[in-house]
Design an enzyme around this catalytic site. Structure first.
Site, PDB file in Angstrom:
ATOM      1  CE  LYS A 187      -2.726  -6.368   0.705  1.00  0.00           C
ATOM      2  NZ  LYS A 187      -3.033  -5.267  -0.239  1.00  0.00           N
ATOM      3  CG  ASN A 188      -7.546  -3.904  -1.111  1.00  0.00           C
ATOM      4  OD1 ASN A 188      -6.345  -4.073  -0.892  1.00  0.00           O
ATOM      5  ND2 ASN A 188      -8.132  -4.336  -2.208  1.00  0.00           N
ATOM      6  NE  ARG A 227       0.072   1.574  -4.969  1.00  0.00           N
ATOM      7  CZ  ARG A 227       0.936   2.360  -5.567  1.00  0.00           C
ATOM      8  NH1 ARG A 227       2.234   2.137  -5.417  1.00  0.00           N
ATOM      9  NH2 ARG A 227       0.550   3.379  -6.302  1.00  0.00           N
ATOM     10  CG  ASP A 279       0.798  -6.916  -5.343  1.00  0.00           C
ATOM     11  OD1 ASP A 279       1.446  -7.667  -4.601  1.00  0.00           O
ATOM     12  OD2 ASP A 279      -0.424  -6.762  -5.265  1.00  0.00           O
ATOM     13  CG  ASP A 337      -7.079  -6.576  -6.065  1.00  0.00           C
ATOM     14  OD1 ASP A 337      -6.156  -6.222  -6.814  1.00  0.00           O
ATOM     15  OD2 ASP A 337      -7.317  -6.022  -4.976  1.00  0.00           O
ATOM     16  CG  MET A 346      -7.850  -0.760 -13.935  1.00  0.00           C
ATOM     17  SD  MET A 346      -8.774  -0.881 -12.394  1.00  0.00           S
ATOM     18  CE  MET A 346      -8.007   0.413 -11.446  1.00  0.00           C
TER      19      MET A 346
END
Length: 433
Positions: free
Chosen positions: A22-23, A97, A121, A315, A337
């Site tokens: 996904k990223n 995002r 998110d 993640d 983070m």
């Protein structure tokens, strides 16, 4: 709104293949805006965030053709810049995002980009300063109030990023490839997905060196051409499946994991006492009735914390946390983070997990060693990763759990209920509940 009803206590058995990352997909699809020529992308994950981005690109004027189930061609020959000021663009952009990563390519190629307030998110503040400071260093003017970034000409420069932001680095790299002169980015992110982006841009004609390090050098070029690209498997899905197998005392074979790109992830699961075996590019997880968390060499409690690559990706901390609830031993989970990403642990506590939420960033977990099963409950998914962590908990719990807001899970995991049911899970999706 759809929900999951999950009947716990069913072990998994079989094999599963992770989807495309996904990223990586969000970066790669935005990079297709850098050229008017055709770009073919394979292993595109069929998940909500990615499909919404593809629809947004279509609305902007990109010619998109679905060549097969997970293969698309993109041709951004005629972009409608007026559309970028429309309410429809703002509405679509705020849903995901990843939309922020269109800014670099649009600025580089057209000299103007518009800023939709990005969604995603609910895991605390995720600032975009790194992106905009990078654009300003290249010579752009940022009018955040007006939602616009402009540049008559981008010029290469030296910059030291204030944080090793993955999306920030990607955005700046995509802007710099068409800038005049040489750009040097120090404290750059170097995740495998960013490496993939840089390699793809080089195949398109960019000149990027230092790939896989935190010091990138980019010699600007006049234009970029078309190429073909295949995405890596999603390391977050791989980690989720490892945790799922351990938590449910299941035997699982995870196919085509690109083991060399998993970094520290397998070693961190090993510290949790979870066994695995590398079989070529597959990962075999044997059935384990118990797994024991290691301690540090001096006997102190194990700490698992996120860090920029090659450290542990944030993640996966939700997955490590839920897996620890049935381990033997204790662990401190330190989420550095994002300040709201551990707030789902109250649901696990309701299920009978022994967790102390020390502060917004730290939680101590004392495992049950599978001697006490979690209890079924009703819960809601606050974000993609916490949602899957709750799903893992529900699959191991006693009774039938209900998970609401599963659109959050669908944003990052394709057909997760169908794929897990094929392995022996019992997950029922109820629509419009």
């Amino acid at each position: 709104m759809a929900i999951f009803q999950v009947e716990g206590g069913h072990r998994l058995h079989g094999e599963i293949t992770p989807q495309g990352a996904k990223n990586e997909a969000l970066q790669i699809l935005c990079a297709t805006l850098l050229t008017p020529e055709k770009v073919i992308v394979r292993n595109v994950p069929q998940i909500l965030d990615v499909l919404q981005l593809i629809e947004l690109l279509k609305a902007m004027g990109v010619e998109v053709e679905k060549l097969s189930e997970e293969c698309y061609s993109f041709r951004a020959a005629d972009i409608n810049l007026d559309y970028l000021q429309s309410e429809d663009y703002r509405r679509r952009g705020t849903k995901l995002r990843g939309s922020v990563m269109m800014l670099g390519p649009l600025l580089a190629r057209f000299g103007v980009a518009y800023i939709p307030k990005p969604g995603g998110d609910k895991i605390g503040r995720r600032r975009l300063d790194t992106h905009f400071l990078g654009f300003q260093k290249l010579g752009a003017e940022v009018d955040f109030a007006a939602g616009r970034v402009t540049a008559k000409e981008l010029k290469g420069t030296y910059m030291l990023l204030d944080e090793a932001s993955v999306t920030g680095t990607a955005n700046i790299v995509m802007a710099a490839v068409l800038a005049k002169g040489t750009t040097t980015i120090y404290n750059a992110a170097c995740e495998p997905y960013l490496q993939q982006l840089c390699k793809m841009l080089n195949r398109m004609g960019a000149k990027i060196s230092g790939i896989a390090s935190n010091l990138l050098t980019i010699e600007g070029v006049e234009s970029l051409g078309g190429t073909e690209h295949t995405m890596l498997p999603d390391m977050i899905e791989v980690g989720s499946f490892i945790g799922m197998a351990a938590m449910n005392r299941s035997e699982l074979l995870i196919r085509n994991v690109s083991f060399e790109n998993l970094g520290i992830i397998p070693a961190q699961f090993a510290r949790m006492g979870i066994q695995f075996e590398q079989r070529g590019d597959d990962l075999y997880i044997p059935q384990q009735d118990h797994y024991r968390i290691e301690t540090f060499m001096d006997g102190s409690i194990m700490t698992i914390a996120d860090a920029p690559w090659p450290g542990l990706t944030p993640d996966l901390l939700s997955i490590f946390l839920v897996v620890a609830t049935q381990a033997k031993g204790a662990v401190l989970i330190h989420q550095k983070m994002f300040e709201s990403r551990l707030f789902f642990v109250d649901k696990l506590i309701d299920m009978g997990a022994q967790i102390i939420l020390c502060d917004p960033h730290r939680a101590t977990v004392i495992g049950h060693n599978h001697e006490v099963r979690l209890r079924a409950t009703r819960m809601s998914s606050p974000d993609i990763r916490a949602g899957v962590a709750l799903l893992i908990a529900a699959m191991s719990a006693e009774g039938v759990s209900t998970i609401q807001n599963i659109d959050q899970i669908d944003r990052g995991y394709r057909d997760i209920d169908r794929r897990l049911n094929a392995l022996g899970a019992r997950i029922t999706r109820l629509e419009d509940f």
